[in-house]
Write a protein that holds these residues in place. Structure first.
Motif, mmCIF file in Angstrom:
data_model
loop_
_atom_site.group_PDB
_atom_site.id
_atom_site.type_symbol
_atom_site.label_atom_id
_atom_site.label_comp_id
_atom_site.label_asym_id
_atom_site.label_seq_id
_atom_site.Cartn_x
_atom_site.Cartn_y
_atom_site.Cartn_z
ATOM 1 N N ALA A 177 0.330 12.696 -10.887
ATOM 2 C CA ALA A 177 1.647 12.123 -10.636
ATOM 3 C C ALA A 177 1.538 10.659 -10.233
ATOM 4 C CB ALA A 177 2.360 12.917 -9.543
ATOM 5 N N TYR A 178 0.554 10.355 -9.359
ATOM 6 C CA TYR A 178 0.355 8.963 -8.949
ATOM 7 C C TYR A 178 -0.060 8.097 -10.135
ATOM 8 C CZ TYR A 178 0.713 10.214 -3.998
ATOM 9 O OH TYR A 178 1.164 10.620 -2.770
ATOM 10 N N ASN A 179 -0.902 8.633 -10.998
ATOM 11 C CA ASN A 179 -1.344 7.865 -12.159
ATOM 12 C C ASN A 179 -0.204 7.565 -13.122
ATOM 13 O OD1 ASN A 179 -3.991 7.911 -11.218
ATOM 14 N ND2 ASN A 179 -4.533 9.751 -12.379
ATOM 15 N N LEU A 180 0.809 8.435 -13.118
ATOM 16 C CA LEU A 180 1.970 8.203 -13.985
ATOM 17 C C LEU A 180 3.021 7.315 -13.340
ATOM 18 C CD1 LEU A 180 2.395 11.812 -15.446
ATOM 19 C CD2 LEU A 180 1.563 9.782 -16.646
ATOM 20 N N GLY A 181 2.729 6.834 -12.124
ATOM 21 C CA GLY A 181 3.629 5.890 -11.477
ATOM 22 C C GLY A 181 4.588 6.488 -10.475
ATOM 23 N N THR A 187 6.513 12.457 -5.829
ATOM 24 C CA THR A 187 5.404 13.416 -5.890
ATOM 25 C C THR A 187 5.710 14.658 -5.068
ATOM 26 O OG1 THR A 187 3.840 11.588 -6.145
ATOM 27 C CG2 THR A 187 2.942 13.715 -5.478
ATOM 28 N N PHE A 188 6.325 14.443 -3.905
ATOM 29 C CA PHE A 188 6.648 15.574 -3.046
ATOM 30 C C PHE A 188 7.694 16.473 -3.695
ATOM 31 C CE2 PHE A 188 9.157 17.638 0.269
ATOM 32 C CZ PHE A 188 8.170 18.253 1.016
#
Length: 275
Positions: A177-181, A187-188
């Motif tokens: 999720a972080y890699n997709l921005g 994310t939560f």
């Protein structure tokens, strides 16, 4: 046209799946309860046990009809059920809301976990009836002390299950999720919360069992109405027929509540167990 008919005839047609009304598990369950009922009938009919210890099914059914029509100690059976369910659902709903929110927050944030986790660990090991006496001193013998007791009984398993759900989310999901921005809140809400839902529903079911058992005990200790009070009051007068009737009603209600939670879990978390 004839060629099309031949082609259509050669195409295999999908057979409609027929849903079985009775599967082997259902038959086993029905057979088990039938055997228990027959054993109960034989033991009481042949007078292997005293009627004071174990009343016959006919006597229990007769007592059920009596309580339905005339009530017990001034209140109908429906009043006793309504009083018990009002106390139960009030404490359970409050515990579910706060337990889920604080459990998710504690699983996501170590500082919040450091505040609430030790408190829950401390009181969850204590028997509910042990601190119920303190609640009676603080809130009186009425419904408020019972609701607070039910809240505390249901809160601990709900909190622990929600916190465990967050802590057991796979790190690759979060990193993806972080890699997709995605930011922390995205994310939560889109990764962590859905992944925690199976744990949350496990906590909901566990909390229901804990609060339901505590409700009956609370009404037995300090109550003037409710199913638990009716059972303990009947025991003072050796009314084993009322005792058995009350226990059966409580068991049926417990099964219904658990089935409702299972149904909601199947609708909201259909992917559980399919990883």
């Amino acid at each position: 046209m004839e060629k099309k008919k031949l082609v259509n005839d050669k195409i295999p047609r999908k057979k409609k799946k027929r849903h079985k009304v009775w599967n082997i598990e259902t038959l086993i369950t029905i057979s088990t309860f039938t055997f228990i009922l027959l054993a109960w009938f034989v033991l009481t009919e042949l007078e292997f046990v005293s009627s004071l210890i174990m009343p016959s099914p006919a006597t229990v059914l007769q007592s059920f009809q009596e309580v339905i029509t005339t009530g017990y100690k001034g209140n109908s059976l429906w009043v006793h059920i309504l009083d018990s369910m009002t106390r139960l659902l009030t404490g359970y709903f409050l515990a579910a809301v706060l337990g889920i929110l604080l459990g998710l927050a504690s699983g996501y944030n170590r500082k919040i976990r450091a505040v609430f986790d030790p408190i829950v660990e401390f009181y969850q090991s204590l028997p509910p009836l042990a601190y119920y006496t303190v609640l009676i001193i603080w809130f009186g013998i009425g419904d408020l002390s019972k609701v607070v007791l039910l809240f505390l009984a249901a809160f601990a398993p709900m909190f622990i299950a929600s916190m465990s759900g967050v802590k057991n989310v796979k790190t690759e999901y979060i990193q993806g999720a972080y890699n997709l921005g995605a930011n922390k809140w995205q994310t939560f809400f889109y990764i962590i919360f859905p992944a925690s839902l199976p744990y949350i529903f496990t906590g909901l079911r566990t909390s229901m069992v804990a609060s339901y058992g505590t409700l009956v005990a609370a009404e037995m200790v300090a109550g003037v109405s409710g199913l638990g009070w009716m059972v303990i009051d009947a025991s003072r007068f050796m009314r084993s027929d009322i005792i058995f009737m009350g226990l059966i009603v409580m068991g049926i209600i417990s099964i219904i509540l658990d089935r409702l939670l299972r149904f909601a879990e199947g609708k909201i978390v259909p992917w559980k167990g399919k990883d």
